[in-house]
Scaffold this motif. Structure first.
Motif, PDB file in Angstrom:
ATOM      1  N   GLU A 113       0.821  -1.214   0.000  1.00 45.69           N
ATOM      2  CA  GLU A 113       0.000   0.000   0.000  1.00 45.69           C
ATOM      3  C   GLU A 113       0.852   1.260   0.000  1.00 45.69           C
ATOM      4  O   GLU A 113       0.493   2.254  -0.611  1.00 45.69           O
ATOM      5  N   ASP A 114       1.985   1.230   0.690  1.00 44.72           N
ATOM      6  CA  ASP A 114       2.865   2.396   0.775  1.00 44.72           C
ATOM      7  C   ASP A 114       4.080   2.274  -0.152  1.00 44.72           C
ATOM      8  O   ASP A 114       5.130   2.868   0.081  1.00 44.72           O
ATOM      9  N   ALA A 115       3.925   1.508  -1.223  1.00 42.79           N
ATOM     10  CA  ALA A 115       5.032   1.261  -2.148  1.00 42.79           C
ATOM     11  C   ALA A 115       5.533   2.562  -2.767  1.00 42.79           C
ATOM     12  O   ALA A 115       4.838   3.591  -2.780  1.00 42.79           O
ATOM     13  N   GLU A 116       6.733   2.463  -3.306  1.00 39.99           N
ATOM     14  CA  GLU A 116       7.369   3.596  -3.970  1.00 39.99           C
ATOM     15  C   GLU A 116       7.940   3.102  -5.299  1.00 39.99           C
ATOM     16  O   GLU A 116       8.553   2.035  -5.351  1.00 39.99           O
ATOM     17  N   VAL A 117       7.702   3.882  -6.361  1.00 38.33           N
ATOM     18  CA  VAL A 117       8.252   3.557  -7.681  1.00 38.33           C
ATOM     19  C   VAL A 117       8.982   4.792  -8.195  1.00 38.33           C
ATOM     20  O   VAL A 117       8.399   5.878  -8.283  1.00 38.33           O
ATOM     21  N   ILE A 118      10.255   4.597  -8.517  1.00 44.99           N
ATOM     22  CA  ILE A 118      11.100   5.666  -9.053  1.00 44.99           C
ATOM     23  C   ILE A 118      11.556   5.209 -10.434  1.00 44.99           C
ATOM     24  O   ILE A 118      12.096   4.109 -10.571  1.00 44.99           O
ATOM     25  N   THR A 119      11.321   6.047 -11.439  1.00 50.22           N
ATOM     26  CA  THR A 119      11.630   5.659 -12.816  1.00 50.22           C
ATOM     27  C   THR A 119      12.583   6.661 -13.448  1.00 50.22           C
ATOM     28  O   THR A 119      12.319   7.870 -13.429  1.00 50.22           O
TER      29      THR A 119
END
Length: 146
Positions: A37-43
């Motif tokens: 739920e608190d995931a993080e995605v950096i692209t």
């Protein structure tokens, strides 16, 4: 390697592959339970930061907005290495992503060669992506002759 480690590695490979299968069908909402739920995605595309999203709502918007530019999406997953540490794991996966759009009446193919650095967490007995750093290392565009 014990049976639990084999099972965890299988489940993590399935998680990454399932993410890609859903992306190919542009089922972004169905991808969200694959993330904490608190995931993080950096692209990063090349060396430039493209997007930084925290939480499923932001991640879903970034993915949906990007995929809206293409009528055909195709992922091909390659090797994956994983280091397990109980209910946490770190992994590196490679992926080739082909994206097709119509530009000026012609079919244009954008291909990305991607290296994902993932942090996984086992929550309630199920592996999810806690953090993903996506490096779109190489990209190429060409017109398709269809």
């Amino acid at each position: 390697m014990n049976l639990q480690e084999i099972q965890d590695r299988f489940e993590l490979k399935h998680l990454v592959d399932h993410f890609s299968n859903l992306a190919d069908e542009k089922k972004v909402a169905e991808q969200m339970p694959l993330f904490a739920e608190d995931a993080e995605v950096i692209t990063y595309i090349g060396k430039e930061l493209f997007a930084h999203a925290k939480g499923r709502t932001e991640i879903e918007k970034v993915f949906s907005d990007y995929l809206a530019n293409f009528h055909t999406v195709y992922h091909l997953n390659g090797q994956q290495t994983v280091q397990l540490n109980g209910d946490k794991a770190e992994g590196i996966s490679y992926c080739q992503v082909a994206l097709v759009s119509t530009q000026n009446g012609k079919e244009e193919l954008l291909t990305h060669y991607v290296r994902y650095h993932d942090s996984y967490a086992k929550i309630n007995g199920r592996w999810v992506i806690q953090k993903r750093i996506a490096h779109f290392m190489l990209s190429e565009t060409r017109i398709l002759n269809v």
